[in-house]
Design an enzyme around this catalytic site. Structure first.
Site, short mmCIF file in Angstrom:
data_model
loop_
_atom_site.label_atom_id
_atom_site.label_comp_id
_atom_site.label_asym_id
_atom_site.label_seq_id
_atom_site.Cartn_x
_atom_site.Cartn_y
_atom_site.Cartn_z
N HIS A 1 3.92 1.98 -1.61
CA HIS A 1 4.09 2.49 -3.21
C HIS A 1 2.65 2.68 -3.60
O HIS A 1 2.85 3.35 -4.59
CB HIS A 1 4.93 0.50 -3.88
CG HIS A 1 5.78 -0.07 -3.32
ND1 HIS A 1 5.93 -0.93 -2.01
CD2 HIS A 1 7.09 0.69 -2.43
CE1 HIS A 1 7.23 -1.04 -2.04
NE2 HIS A 1 8.35 -0.45 -2.72
N GLU B 1 0.92 -0.83 -0.42
CA GLU B 1 -0.38 0.10 -0.05
C GLU B 1 0.70 0.97 -0.26
O GLU B 1 0.47 1.79 -0.05
CB GLU B 1 -0.92 -0.27 1.20
CG GLU B 1 -2.42 -0.03 0.56
CD GLU B 1 -2.94 0.25 -0.36
OE1 GLU B 1 -3.16 1.49 -0.13
OE2 GLU B 1 -3.42 -1.03 -0.87
N ARG C 1 9.26 -5.46 4.31
CA ARG C 1 10.23 -5.93 5.33
C ARG C 1 8.84 -6.78 6.15
O ARG C 1 9.63 -8.04 6.94
CB ARG C 1 11.76 -5.42 5.64
CG ARG C 1 12.62 -5.17 4.75
CD ARG C 1 14.00 -5.05 5.31
NE ARG C 1 14.75 -5.45 4.19
CZ ARG C 1 15.37 -3.91 3.93
NH1 ARG C 1 15.01 -2.72 3.95
NH2 ARG C 1 16.86 -4.26 2.57
#
Ligand code: PAF
Length: 288
Positions: free
Chosen positions: A43, A41, A193
């Site tokens: 990006h 989300e 990550r």
């Protein structure tokens, strides 16, 4: 079922350049969203902003090897091109530029950008060579794609300042636009990550955004002694069981130099390891 239109996938630099140049000739505003894929989300909000401000949106997907240190997660970095293209398609992105490593770093490649002074501290100290890789790839992308505006997420605040400073110093005519960090409802800043965090680690990780909330709260209540705020942030992280803190600090929002008293806008920055996952986050502390 409705057919989802995917963006036109381009892998060669001169073809994507030709598309951008063509768009500019037609007086269309070109927006660029550089990414390393594994789109979430965070990006997608950059893409939405690009779509709002520009006529033609180009997203780049390239896991840039030169910004990873020898012991970092380059090989483990998630590569999800098909999913990424579907997500970009759902937002009606026009072009996805996903070059190979050889396309951007052919044999004999040997020119790098020396990062500006805002790159020195924080990530620059913890990840030697990282910003040299970032400035090099971003300048290459901005040269290949003559966008009017390039969109970057504030989650990587120092990266944003490094790129803005590079663009200014090297007369890059593209506007470098910072966009707000996107968070899960519990406050955790979105990152590719985060998927590595266990449930218990995720709870620990929440202390990062909590300590930034506290810092902002203290400033709004009139605290100007930045050392006191940093101590409190560190305590919050340690109380949550985070043992490896790379940095927790407050710096000038423009230069990233140390600040003791809040006189201009500052930024609180954290990098900490939760389990084997390294997380970063930040908050602007406005001086009014
Ligand atoms: O923020 C990232 O994803 C990367 O550092 C960037 C800007 C795409 C350069 O590889």
């Amino acid at each position: 079922m409705m057919e989802m239109k995917k963006p036109t996938l381009i892998t060669s630099w001169y073809e994507i350049r030709a598309e951008a140049v063509q768009a500019r000739k037609q007086n269309l505003k070109v927006g660029l969203v550089p990414t390393m894929g594994a789109l979430h989300e965070g990006h997608l909000s950059l893409v939405r902003t690009a779509r709002d401000y520009c006529d033609v949106t180009i997203a780049t997907i390239f896991v840039n090897p030169t910004q990873f240190g020898p012991h970092e997660d380059l090989n483990k970095y998630p590569r999800t091109l098909d999913d990424d293209l579907a997500r970009l398609g759902a937002l009606e992105v026009d072009f996805a530029y996903a070059p190979s490593k050889e396309e951007l770093y052919p044999e004999g490649f040997s020119t790098f950008v020396e990062p500006p002074s805002v790159a020195k501290r924080f990530e620059g100290e913890c990840r030697p060579g990282h910003f040299r890789g970032v400035t090099t790839i971003v300048l290459k992308l901005l040269n290949i794609i003559p966008a009017h505006i390039a969109f970057f997420g504030q989650k990587d605040y120092q990266q944003c300042r490094v790129i803005q400073s590079m663009a200014q110093d090297l007369n890059v005519p593209t506007l470098i636009q910072l966009c707000p960090t996107v968070r899960d409802p519990d406050g955790l800043a979105l990152s590719s990550r985060n998927q590595y965090l266990s449930t218990a680690e995720r709870t620990q990780a929440l202390s990062i955004s909590k300590s930034l909330d506290d810092a902002e709260g203290e400033v709004s209540r009139g605290q100007t002694d930045m050392r006191r705020i940093v101590d409190r942030m560190r305590n919050t992280l340690e109380a949550a069981g985070i043992e490896k803190i790379d940095y927790v600090d407050i710096a000038d929002a423009q230069t990233l130099e140390p600040v003791a008293q809040l006189q201009n806008d500052a930024v609180a920055l954290i990098a900490a390891h939760v389990g084997i996952t390294r997380l970063i986050d930040n908050r602007i502390l406005s001086h009014r």
